[in-house]
Design a protein around this motif. Structure first.
Motif, PDB file in Angstrom:
ATOM      1  N   LEU A 179      52.065 -12.336   7.312  1.00 11.53           N
ATOM      2  CA  LEU A 179      50.972 -13.275   7.602  1.00 11.53           C
ATOM      3  C   LEU A 179      50.143 -13.553   6.342  1.00 11.53           C
ATOM      4  CD1 LEU A 179      49.644 -12.090  11.091  1.00 11.53           C
ATOM      5  CD2 LEU A 179      50.581 -14.356  10.537  1.00 11.53           C
ATOM      6  N   ALA A 180      49.863 -12.495   5.579  1.00 11.86           N
ATOM      7  CA  ALA A 180      49.072 -12.681   4.356  1.00 11.86           C
ATOM      8  C   ALA A 180      49.810 -13.613   3.390  1.00 11.86           C
ATOM      9  CB  ALA A 180      48.780 -11.329   3.710  1.00 11.86           C
ATOM     10  N   GLU A 181      51.120 -13.421   3.262  1.00 14.94           N
ATOM     11  CA  GLU A 181      51.902 -14.296   2.374  1.00 14.94           C
ATOM     12  C   GLU A 181      51.922 -15.736   2.891  1.00 14.94           C
ATOM     13  OE1 GLU A 181      55.777 -12.544   2.032  1.00 14.94           O
ATOM     14  OE2 GLU A 181      54.928 -10.673   1.261  1.00 14.94           O
ATOM     15  N   LEU A 182      52.080 -15.867   4.216  1.00 13.26           N
ATOM     16  CA  LEU A 182      52.154 -17.203   4.808  1.00 13.26           C
ATOM     17  C   LEU A 182      50.828 -17.952   4.662  1.00 13.26           C
ATOM     18  CD1 LEU A 182      54.186 -16.394   8.045  1.00 13.26           C
ATOM     19  CD2 LEU A 182      54.920 -17.918   6.192  1.00 13.26           C
ATOM     20  N   LEU A 183      49.717 -17.225   4.780  1.00  9.72           N
ATOM     21  CA  LEU A 183      48.415 -17.879   4.619  1.00  9.72           C
ATOM     22  C   LEU A 183      48.335 -18.525   3.239  1.00  9.72           C
ATOM     23  CD1 LEU A 183      46.116 -15.204   6.328  1.00  9.72           C
ATOM     24  CD2 LEU A 183      46.277 -17.615   7.017  1.00  9.72           C
ATOM     25  N   VAL A 184      48.793 -17.811   2.223  1.00  8.80           N
ATOM     26  CA  VAL A 184      48.764 -18.343   0.859  1.00  8.80           C
ATOM     27  C   VAL A 184      49.804 -19.458   0.704  1.00  8.80           C
ATOM     28  CG1 VAL A 184      49.132 -17.768  -1.576  1.00  8.80           C
ATOM     29  CG2 VAL A 184      47.816 -16.213  -0.102  1.00  8.80           C
ATOM     30  N   ALA A 185      51.000 -19.230   1.240  1.00  6.50           N
ATOM     31  CA  ALA A 185      52.050 -20.246   1.122  1.00  6.50           C
ATOM     32  C   ALA A 185      51.620 -21.563   1.771  1.00  6.50           C
ATOM     33  CB  ALA A 185      53.343 -19.734   1.768  1.00  6.50           C
ATOM     34  N   ASN A 186      50.767 -21.478   2.793  1.00  2.87           N
ATOM     35  CA  ASN A 186      50.338 -22.688   3.490  1.00  2.87           C
ATOM     36  C   ASN A 186      49.060 -23.302   2.924  1.00  2.87           C
ATOM     37  OD1 ASN A 186      52.223 -23.389   5.754  1.00  2.87           O
ATOM     38  ND2 ASN A 186      51.961 -21.203   6.140  1.00  2.87           N
ATOM     39  N   GLY A 187      48.559 -22.765   1.814  1.00  5.89           N
ATOM     40  CA  GLY A 187      47.463 -23.457   1.148  1.00  5.89           C
ATOM     41  C   GLY A 187      46.199 -22.663   0.915  1.00  5.89           C
ATOM     42  N   HIS A 188      46.087 -21.450   1.476  1.00  9.96           N
ATOM     43  CA  HIS A 188      44.901 -20.644   1.192  1.00  9.96           C
ATOM     44  C   HIS A 188      44.975 -20.073  -0.224  1.00  9.96           C
ATOM     45  CE1 HIS A 188      44.864 -20.496   5.655  1.00  9.96           C
ATOM     46  NE2 HIS A 188      43.563 -20.417   5.530  1.00  9.96           N
ATOM     47  N   ALA A 189      43.806 -19.863  -0.833  1.00  7.70           N
ATOM     48  CA  ALA A 189      43.769 -19.183  -2.129  1.00  7.70           C
ATOM     49  C   ALA A 189      44.044 -17.701  -1.940  1.00  7.70           C
ATOM     50  CB  ALA A 189      42.411 -19.383  -2.790  1.00  7.70           C
ATOM     51  N   ALA A 191      44.419 -14.441   1.432  1.00  9.98           N
ATOM     52  CA  ALA A 191      44.258 -13.993   2.813  1.00  9.98           C
ATOM     53  C   ALA A 191      42.975 -13.175   2.894  1.00  9.98           C
ATOM     54  CB  ALA A 191      45.445 -13.141   3.232  1.00  9.98           C
ATOM     55  N   ALA A 192      42.249 -13.287   4.006  1.00  9.59           N
ATOM     56  CA  ALA A 192      41.022 -12.512   4.168  1.00  9.59           C
ATOM     57  C   ALA A 192      41.242 -11.329   5.112  1.00  9.59           C
ATOM     58  CB  ALA A 192      39.891 -13.400   4.689  1.00  9.59           C
ATOM     59  N   PHE A 193      42.039 -11.507   6.149  1.00  5.14           N
ATOM     60  CA  PHE A 193      42.293 -10.421   7.115  1.00  5.14           C
ATOM     61  C   PHE A 193      43.498 -10.811   7.954  1.00  5.14           C
ATOM     62  CE2 PHE A 193      40.922 -12.769  10.779  1.00  5.14           C
ATOM     63  CZ  PHE A 193      40.167 -13.763  10.178  1.00  5.14           C
ATOM     64  N   THR A 194      44.214  -9.806   8.452  1.00 10.57           N
ATOM     65  CA  THR A 194      45.406 -10.041   9.275  1.00 10.57           C
ATOM     66  C   THR A 194      45.471  -8.916  10.307  1.00 10.57           C
ATOM     67  OG1 THR A 194      46.709  -8.796   7.675  1.00 10.57           O
ATOM     68  CG2 THR A 194      46.757 -11.190   7.460  1.00 10.57           C
ATOM     69  N   ILE A 195      45.105  -9.235  11.535  1.00 11.29           N
ATOM     70  CA  ILE A 195      45.191  -8.266  12.628  1.00 11.29           C
ATOM     71  C   ILE A 195      46.490  -8.533  13.381  1.00 11.29           C
ATOM     72  CG2 ILE A 195      44.189  -7.529  14.840  1.00 11.29           C
ATOM     73  CD1 ILE A 195      41.425  -8.281  13.702  1.00 11.29           C
ATOM     74  N   ASP A 218      56.172  -6.480  24.775  1.00  7.66           N
ATOM     75  CA  ASP A 218      54.836  -6.332  24.185  1.00  7.66           C
ATOM     76  C   ASP A 218      54.088  -7.661  24.226  1.00  7.66           C
ATOM     77  OD1 ASP A 218      54.926  -3.672  23.451  1.00  7.66           O
ATOM     78  OD2 ASP A 218      55.455  -4.058  21.347  1.00  7.66           O
ATOM     79  N   ALA A 219      52.793  -7.596  24.537  1.00  4.01           N
ATOM     80  CA  ALA A 219      51.897  -8.687  24.178  1.00  4.01           C
ATOM     81  C   ALA A 219      51.379  -8.358  22.777  1.00  4.01           C
ATOM     82  CB  ALA A 219      50.738  -8.778  25.154  1.00  4.01           C
ATOM     83  N   VAL A 220      51.268  -9.364  21.906  1.00  5.11           N
ATOM     84  CA  VAL A 220      50.839  -9.116  20.523  1.00  5.11           C
ATOM     85  C   VAL A 220      49.672 -10.055  20.187  1.00  5.11           C
ATOM     86  CG1 VAL A 220      51.541  -8.952  18.112  1.00  5.11           C
ATOM     87  CG2 VAL A 220      53.232  -8.559  19.923  1.00  5.11           C
ATOM     88  N   VAL A 221      48.547  -9.452  19.811  1.00  2.00           N
ATOM     89  CA  VAL A 221      47.388 -10.225  19.364  1.00  2.00           C
ATOM     90  C   VAL A 221      47.526 -10.452  17.865  1.00  2.00           C
ATOM     91  CG1 VAL A 221      44.880 -10.300  19.154  1.00  2.00           C
ATOM     92  CG2 VAL A 221      45.927  -9.220  21.170  1.00  2.00           C
ATOM     93  N   LEU A 222      47.534 -11.719  17.456  1.00  3.39           N
ATOM     94  CA  LEU A 222      47.622 -12.110  16.048  1.00  3.39           C
ATOM     95  C   LEU A 222      46.319 -12.811  15.691  1.00  3.39           C
ATOM     96  CD1 LEU A 222      51.189 -13.701  16.341  1.00  3.39           C
ATOM     97  CD2 LEU A 222      50.663 -11.483  15.290  1.00  3.39           C
ATOM     98  N   ASP A 223      45.532 -12.222  14.802  1.00  5.60           N
ATOM     99  CA  ASP A 223      44.212 -12.754  14.448  1.00  5.60           C
ATOM    100  C   ASP A 223      44.131 -12.702  12.931  1.00  5.60           C
ATOM    101  OD1 ASP A 223      41.518 -13.284  13.994  1.00  5.60           O
ATOM    102  OD2 ASP A 223      40.780 -11.798  15.431  1.00  5.60           O
ATOM    103  N   PHE A 224      44.070 -13.870  12.309  1.00  5.73           N
ATOM    104  CA  PHE A 224      44.173 -13.882  10.841  1.00  5.73           C
ATOM    105  C   PHE A 224      43.438 -15.074  10.258  1.00  5.73           C
ATOM    106  CE2 PHE A 224      47.299 -17.224  11.218  1.00  5.73           C
ATOM    107  CZ  PHE A 224      47.932 -16.939  12.423  1.00  5.73           C
ATOM    108  N   GLY A 225      43.162 -14.966   8.966  1.00  3.13           N
ATOM    109  CA  GLY A 225      42.499 -16.063   8.287  1.00  3.13           C
ATOM    110  C   GLY A 225      42.462 -15.829   6.797  1.00  3.13           C
ATOM    111  N   GLY A 226      42.106 -16.870   6.075  1.00  5.00           N
ATOM    112  CA  GLY A 226      42.027 -16.785   4.623  1.00  5.00           C
ATOM    113  C   GLY A 226      40.952 -17.730   4.109  1.00  5.00           C
ATOM    114  N   ALA A 227      40.850 -17.805   2.793  1.00  7.49           N
ATOM    115  CA  ALA A 227      39.862 -18.674   2.160  1.00  7.49           C
ATOM    116  C   ALA A 227      40.579 -19.794   1.420  1.00  7.49           C
ATOM    117  CB  ALA A 227      39.006 -17.880   1.187  1.00  7.49           C
TER     118      ALA A 227
END
Lengths: 365, 365
Positions: A179-189, A191-195, A218-227
């Motif tokens: 998720l952290a890599e994808l946040l950057v690959a999709n345009g973030h400078a 990643a800020a957090f990845t739950i 499993d149910a999986v909670v995905l909570d993430f964001g970046g700058a």
């Protein structure tokens, strides 16, 4: 940018005057970035911007930071005062303000610095600067909205990509790293957090990803964001792997209904506490009120969490340009958690969802 | 680790008693990591560890963080108290301490939280916790020393690698990015900072890397570090590209002499202020005293900068296990800067340099 920062400083000085403040004292923090574009690291050596209603803004800096401060966006506009190691920076700050007024200090200023200021200004009264700056920062200008929109779109794309990658058989930690890599690959400078919280771990809203392997059912909670250009994304989706655990579907629909109701409540002139109320009402009616462990949302911008807060007691009345999260959740110990979160913006006649990723229950591999 | 943290908590309680403190209040910070191994993000929702001389330690946490706190290293040992969104966390904290005692708050606690505590405890007196915890954290145990030694060796290797890469024709920014990668490649978990200051930019001690291209005849200040298993490295070397600028060699030798003199002054029982004095003396004698813009050094461990500080007025007397930087510098506006920095550890009979990279003037391509 220089004009925008000078304008913000003027508005801060005016807002301080309206509130009867003698000064606003701002250390290295999102407040300082917002007002001046200067972003030094918070350190044990205090840096303090002094904004007064009755004087030009001044910046007190450690001598060794002075050259960097001078080349910052407003370096040529702010009067710079340098203090040297071994001198008392709090005494220097005290000389820049009235000794007995009310002083607002930025919420993130380190306690050690506030205690230093209180010692140097024993007759002053100190209050949190969010009371004066929070309101200014809460209403985003068109460029800020554009950055938040682009950050949200990059988070949406990240969600689609992680679903396409699949979760079954992978550890929470590995999905979080992707998720952290994808946040950057999709345009973030950055990643800020990845739950990533699978199965019973989902019952912990701020779960730290572990070595637990994600399994069918499993149910999986995905909570993430970046700058992205300084502005943040923050999205949550709860997905199921192959099939939903027992009792999950009804809870999911309830959270989805609560989130829809809360977003529908957003409009200019509405107290933000009513948005919280709107999310809470269906969940309480269904008997899960105690399992909705947190407020409904938080403002977002230069910080992931910033005023206003969608919670009972927050006095904010919504206005166009405000941006915040709407994220009800239900957490069942030992079983699973469900949270659905989008960022929304208040528009002149209602609400705009910045996140567009589908909220229907998603089954992934 | 559990035993080590419990032991640290006991020592903190004892140190608080010796200083007449009613309690030590610790938020998310290196202090909290040191005492409990719990490392939540600092947020607007307060998390507070309460250490008292006369009671077991308790941890006040936001309800949504409670599951994460429970699974932290001391989750089973600390009494956990959860507050929910909408409740007053400061009133909850106030119930955990004597209403009129002296309370130490961790130096990095956000001002907004300290103001909340001061409102809830109007009769209490607040002081910075570095007065009580700084002394404990300053003396490293063998495992901490081992991590600092390995971090320093990784920084040394990074310096050798960047010299081998060469600097001529590259932008400061690109060299800084490579330094960050090399820090990780050599064993750090992450880079913490990378200063690359070429030519006149070297006269700014905390210069932010720019697009300036490094040229033949530049002196370049390289100051960088990262975190390895939580503990930091921090090294500075000043190199020249192909040839030294005019007047550089004599200034370099002076800084090197000052650094040697300061390191030679390190021994148990010596006031750390004398280490500063030892560095300053040759530089002042040569007439550059005003151009040595900062203190001689700072403690290092879980933070890059932490007590004790090698500066006039710091009351610390050196003891075995203390680790700090020795980093005199001379900064000549419009020309160049020189800084040489190593981390040293106080040993039972003197000093150990953790950084071994050569301090003789290095010419690079």
């Amino acid at each position: 940018m220089r004009d925008r920062h000078l304008h913000r400083l003027e508005r801060a000085a005016r807002a301080a005057a309206e509130r009867g403040l003698a000064a606003v004292l701002v250390g290295p923090s999102p407040d300082l970035a917002y007002l001046t574009g200067y972003e030094p690291m918070p350190l044990e050596r205090p840096t303090l911007l002094v904004v007064r209603p009755d004087a030009s803004p001044r910046l007190l800096v450690p001598a060794l930071e002075a050259p960097a401060a001078r080349s910052a966006p407003l370096g040529g506009d702010l009067e710079l005062l340098a203090w040297r190691d071994g001198e008392d920076p709090y005494a220097a700050a005290a000389r820049l303000v009235a000794p007995a007024g009310t002083l607002a200090v930025d919420d993130r200023l380190w306690a050690a610095h506030l205690l230093g200021l209180q010692r140097a200004l024993p007759a002053a009264r100190f209050v949190p600067a969010s009371g004066v700056l929070g309101g200014l920062r809460a209403v985003k200008d068109p460029e800020e909205l554009d950055r938040l929109r682009r950050a949200a779109a990059a988070a949406d794309a990240t969600f689609e990509a992680i679903c396409a990658s699949g979760l079954a058989g992978r550890r929470e930690l590995d999905v979080a790293a992707e998720l952290a890599e994808l946040l950057v690959a999709n345009g973030h400078a950055r990643a800020a957090f990845t739950i990533v919280a699978a199965g019973p771990n989902g019952a912990s809203p701020h779960h730290e990803p572990t070595e637990r392997t994600i399994r069918t059912g499993d149910a999986v909670v995905l909570d993430f964001g970046g700058a992205l250009e300084g502005y943040h994304s923050d999205i949550t989706r709860t997905v199921v792997v192959e099939r939903a655990p027992e009792g999950f579907a009804a809870v999911y629909e309830l959270v989805r209904e609560a989130q829809e109701a809360a977003v529908a409540a957003v409009a200019p002139g509405v107290p933000i506490a009513e948005v919280d109320r709107a999310a809470r009402e269906p969940i309480e009616r269904a008997g899960f009120g105690e399992r909705f462990l947190h407020r409904t949302g938080h403002g977002i911008g230069l910080e992931v969490h910033e005023p206003p807060y969608a919670v009972a007691g927050d006095p904010t009345v919504l206005a166009p340009g405000m941006t915040f999260s709407v994220e009800p959740g239900i957490y069942l110990d030992g079983r699973f958690g469900v949270r659905i979160e989008d960022i929304v913006a208040v528009t002149p006649d209602g609400v705009e969802r910045l996140n567009r990723a589908d909220r229907a229950l998603r089954t992934v591999g």
